[in-house]
Design a protein around this motif. Structure first.
Motif, mmCIF file in Angstrom:
data_model
loop_
_atom_site.group_PDB
_atom_site.id
_atom_site.type_symbol
_atom_site.label_atom_id
_atom_site.label_comp_id
_atom_site.label_asym_id
_atom_site.label_seq_id
_atom_site.Cartn_x
_atom_site.Cartn_y
_atom_site.Cartn_z
ATOM 1 N N MET A 134 1.046 -0.317 -0.417
ATOM 2 C CA MET A 134 -0.098 0.333 -0.233
ATOM 3 C C MET A 134 0.892 1.034 -0.129
ATOM 4 O O MET A 134 2.312 1.061 0.700
ATOM 5 N N GLN A 135 0.272 2.216 -0.169
ATOM 6 C CA GLN A 135 1.159 3.544 -1.065
ATOM 7 C C GLN A 135 0.251 4.372 0.439
ATOM 8 O O GLN A 135 -0.011 4.317 1.025
ATOM 9 N N PRO A 136 2.241 4.812 0.425
ATOM 10 C CA PRO A 136 2.288 5.881 2.068
ATOM 11 C C PRO A 136 1.030 7.102 2.178
ATOM 12 O O PRO A 136 0.782 7.350 0.619
ATOM 13 N N ALA A 137 0.169 7.377 2.530
ATOM 14 C CA ALA A 137 -0.481 8.716 3.134
ATOM 15 C C ALA A 137 -0.252 9.472 3.465
ATOM 16 O O ALA A 137 0.202 9.957 4.275
ATOM 17 N N ALA A 138 -0.005 10.851 3.071
ATOM 18 C CA ALA A 138 0.900 12.077 3.338
ATOM 19 C C ALA A 138 -0.093 12.751 4.073
ATOM 20 O O ALA A 138 -1.182 12.849 4.342
ATOM 21 N N ARG A 139 0.250 13.117 5.421
ATOM 22 C CA ARG A 139 -0.391 13.404 6.451
ATOM 23 C C ARG A 139 0.216 15.164 7.455
ATOM 24 O O ARG A 139 1.395 14.732 7.779
ATOM 25 N N PRO A 140 -0.303 16.151 7.096
ATOM 26 C CA PRO A 140 0.806 16.546 7.221
ATOM 27 C C PRO A 140 0.574 17.266 8.498
ATOM 28 O O PRO A 140 -0.798 17.138 8.942
ATOM 29 N N LEU A 141 1.484 17.617 9.116
ATOM 30 C CA LEU A 141 0.747 18.136 11.012
ATOM 31 C C LEU A 141 0.159 19.433 10.574
ATOM 32 O O LEU A 141 1.140 20.169 9.960
ATOM 33 N N LYS A 142 -0.554 19.449 11.579
ATOM 34 C CA LYS A 142 -1.241 20.874 11.775
ATOM 35 C C LYS A 142 -0.709 21.551 13.284
ATOM 36 O O LYS A 142 -0.521 20.896 14.694
ATOM 37 N N GLY A 143 -0.700 22.239 13.727
ATOM 38 C CA GLY A 143 -0.947 23.140 15.046
ATOM 39 C C GLY A 143 -2.401 23.173 15.843
ATOM 40 O O GLY A 143 -3.610 23.918 14.709
ATOM 41 N N ILE A 144 -2.962 22.193 16.398
ATOM 42 C CA ILE A 144 -4.456 22.762 17.595
ATOM 43 C C ILE A 144 -4.156 23.081 18.388
ATOM 44 O O ILE A 144 -3.706 23.347 19.269
ATOM 45 N N VAL A 145 -5.615 24.183 18.429
ATOM 46 C CA VAL A 145 -5.687 25.119 19.031
ATOM 47 C C VAL A 145 -7.512 25.659 19.117
ATOM 48 O O VAL A 145 -8.271 25.183 18.278
ATOM 49 N N ARG A 146 -7.252 25.977 20.654
ATOM 50 C CA ARG A 146 -9.301 26.246 20.434
ATOM 51 C C ARG A 146 -9.812 27.805 19.607
ATOM 52 O O ARG A 146 -8.186 28.178 19.540
ATOM 53 N N PRO A 147 -10.268 28.144 19.605
ATOM 54 C CA PRO A 147 -11.284 29.184 18.594
ATOM 55 C C PRO A 147 -10.233 30.054 19.752
ATOM 56 O O PRO A 147 -10.863 30.334 20.715
ATOM 57 N N GLY A 148 -10.346 30.790 18.854
ATOM 58 C CA GLY A 148 -9.827 32.235 20.021
ATOM 59 C C GLY A 148 -8.660 32.429 19.508
ATOM 60 O O GLY A 148 -8.107 33.598 20.221
ATOM 61 N N HIS A 149 -7.675 31.658 19.538
ATOM 62 C CA HIS A 149 -5.491 31.500 20.087
ATOM 63 C C HIS A 149 -4.971 32.927 19.573
ATOM 64 O O HIS A 149 -6.059 32.765 18.008
ATOM 65 N N PRO A 150 -4.557 33.214 20.143
ATOM 66 C CA PRO A 150 -4.004 34.028 19.229
ATOM 67 C C PRO A 150 -2.600 33.550 17.809
ATOM 68 O O PRO A 150 -2.922 34.543 16.803
ATOM 69 N N LEU A 151 -2.731 32.687 18.229
ATOM 70 C CA LEU A 151 -2.227 31.645 16.690
ATOM 71 C C LEU A 151 -3.257 32.008 15.277
ATOM 72 O O LEU A 151 -3.036 31.976 14.124
ATOM 73 N N ALA A 152 -4.587 31.650 16.507
ATOM 74 C CA ALA A 152 -5.463 31.088 14.723
ATOM 75 C C ALA A 152 -5.852 32.640 14.479
ATOM 76 O O ALA A 152 -6.177 32.712 13.431
ATOM 77 N N ARG A 153 -5.137 33.737 15.048
ATOM 78 C CA ARG A 153 -5.394 34.620 13.982
ATOM 79 C C ARG A 153 -4.486 35.242 13.418
ATOM 80 O O ARG A 153 -4.388 36.703 13.041
ATOM 81 N N LEU A 154 -3.382 34.929 13.078
ATOM 82 C CA LEU A 154 -2.278 35.340 12.542
ATOM 83 C C LEU A 154 -2.472 35.568 11.177
ATOM 84 O O LEU A 154 -1.831 36.150 10.011
ATOM 85 N N GLY A 155 -3.388 34.471 10.891
ATOM 86 C CA GLY A 155 -3.684 34.866 8.605
ATOM 87 C C GLY A 155 -2.690 34.091 8.289
ATOM 88 O O GLY A 155 -2.389 34.735 7.304
ATOM 89 N N ARG A 156 -1.282 33.079 8.462
ATOM 90 C CA ARG A 156 -0.957 32.631 7.450
ATOM 91 C C ARG A 156 -0.384 31.581 8.781
ATOM 92 O O ARG A 156 -1.126 31.002 9.449
ATOM 93 N N ARG A 157 0.742 31.048 8.271
ATOM 94 C CA ARG A 157 1.154 29.287 8.533
ATOM 95 C C ARG A 157 1.499 30.234 9.757
ATOM 96 O O ARG A 157 2.271 31.109 10.020
ATOM 97 N N VAL A 158 1.702 28.565 10.845
ATOM 98 C CA VAL A 158 2.356 28.910 12.028
ATOM 99 C C VAL A 158 4.061 28.799 11.985
ATOM 100 O O VAL A 158 3.876 27.309 11.341
ATOM 101 N N THR A 159 4.808 29.124 12.453
ATOM 102 C CA THR A 159 6.076 28.569 12.349
ATOM 103 C C THR A 159 6.617 28.183 13.188
ATOM 104 O O THR A 159 5.574 28.505 14.762
ATOM 105 N N LEU A 160 7.371 27.405 13.766
ATOM 106 C CA LEU A 160 8.184 27.222 15.256
ATOM 107 C C LEU A 160 8.494 28.517 15.824
ATOM 108 O O LEU A 160 8.487 28.033 16.893
#
Length: 144
Positions: A1-27
């Motif tokens: 079977m072929q591997p399935a790509a699974r990108p990692l995500k930043g998980i936050v609750r709604p209203g978290h400051p990272l959710a308001r960045l409007g861009r991808r989250v960096t390290l």
């Protein structure tokens, strides 16, 4: 079977400051927030450690646990951030309890999920039933 790509995500609750960045989250963004992570033996953590090495930075988690439930509780109750594959929080995202944010660098896009069985091996009835269940019910396996 072929591997399935699974990108990692930043998980936050709604209203978290990272959710308001409007861009991808960096390290660097993650470093400024309360972070919960899996221990080093997990594939998710291995990918993240590689990204840390590439960016020449070290993330120091406030919570280190092998419990997915504890990590999600950390997000929901303590306004923390976790890094995981989106499927790990799919129900919570669908229910609107948390958000899954795109992450940088592209290395975090490289996670893969594998379903491995020995070729030609006849599975026991219990293993066949488990495989059918995974294929029909578990989001990460549905594409195989």
């Amino acid at each position: 079977m072929q591997p399935a790509a699974r990108p990692l995500k930043g998980i936050v609750r709604p209203g978290h400051p990272l959710a308001r960045l409007g861009r991808r989250v960096t390290l660097a963004d993650l470093k400024k927030h309360r972070l919960g992570l899996l221990p080093g033996g997990y594939g998710v953590r291995q990918v993240l450690l590689s990204a840390e090495h590439g960016d020449r930075m070290r993330l120091v988690p406030q919570l280190l646990t092998n419990s997915a439930r504890a990590l999600l509780h950390f997000v929901e109750q303590w306004n923390g951030v976790i890094i995981t594959a989106a499927f790990a929080a799919a129900r919570e995202v669908e229910e609107g309890r948390v958000l899954a944010l795109e992450a940088e660098p592209p290395l975090l896009e490289g996670g893969e999920a594998h379903l491995v069985t020995r070729r030609g091996r006849r599975l026991s009835p219990a293993a066949q039933q488990l495989l059918r269940h995974l294929r029909s019910k578990v989001t990460i396996v549905r594409r195989f």
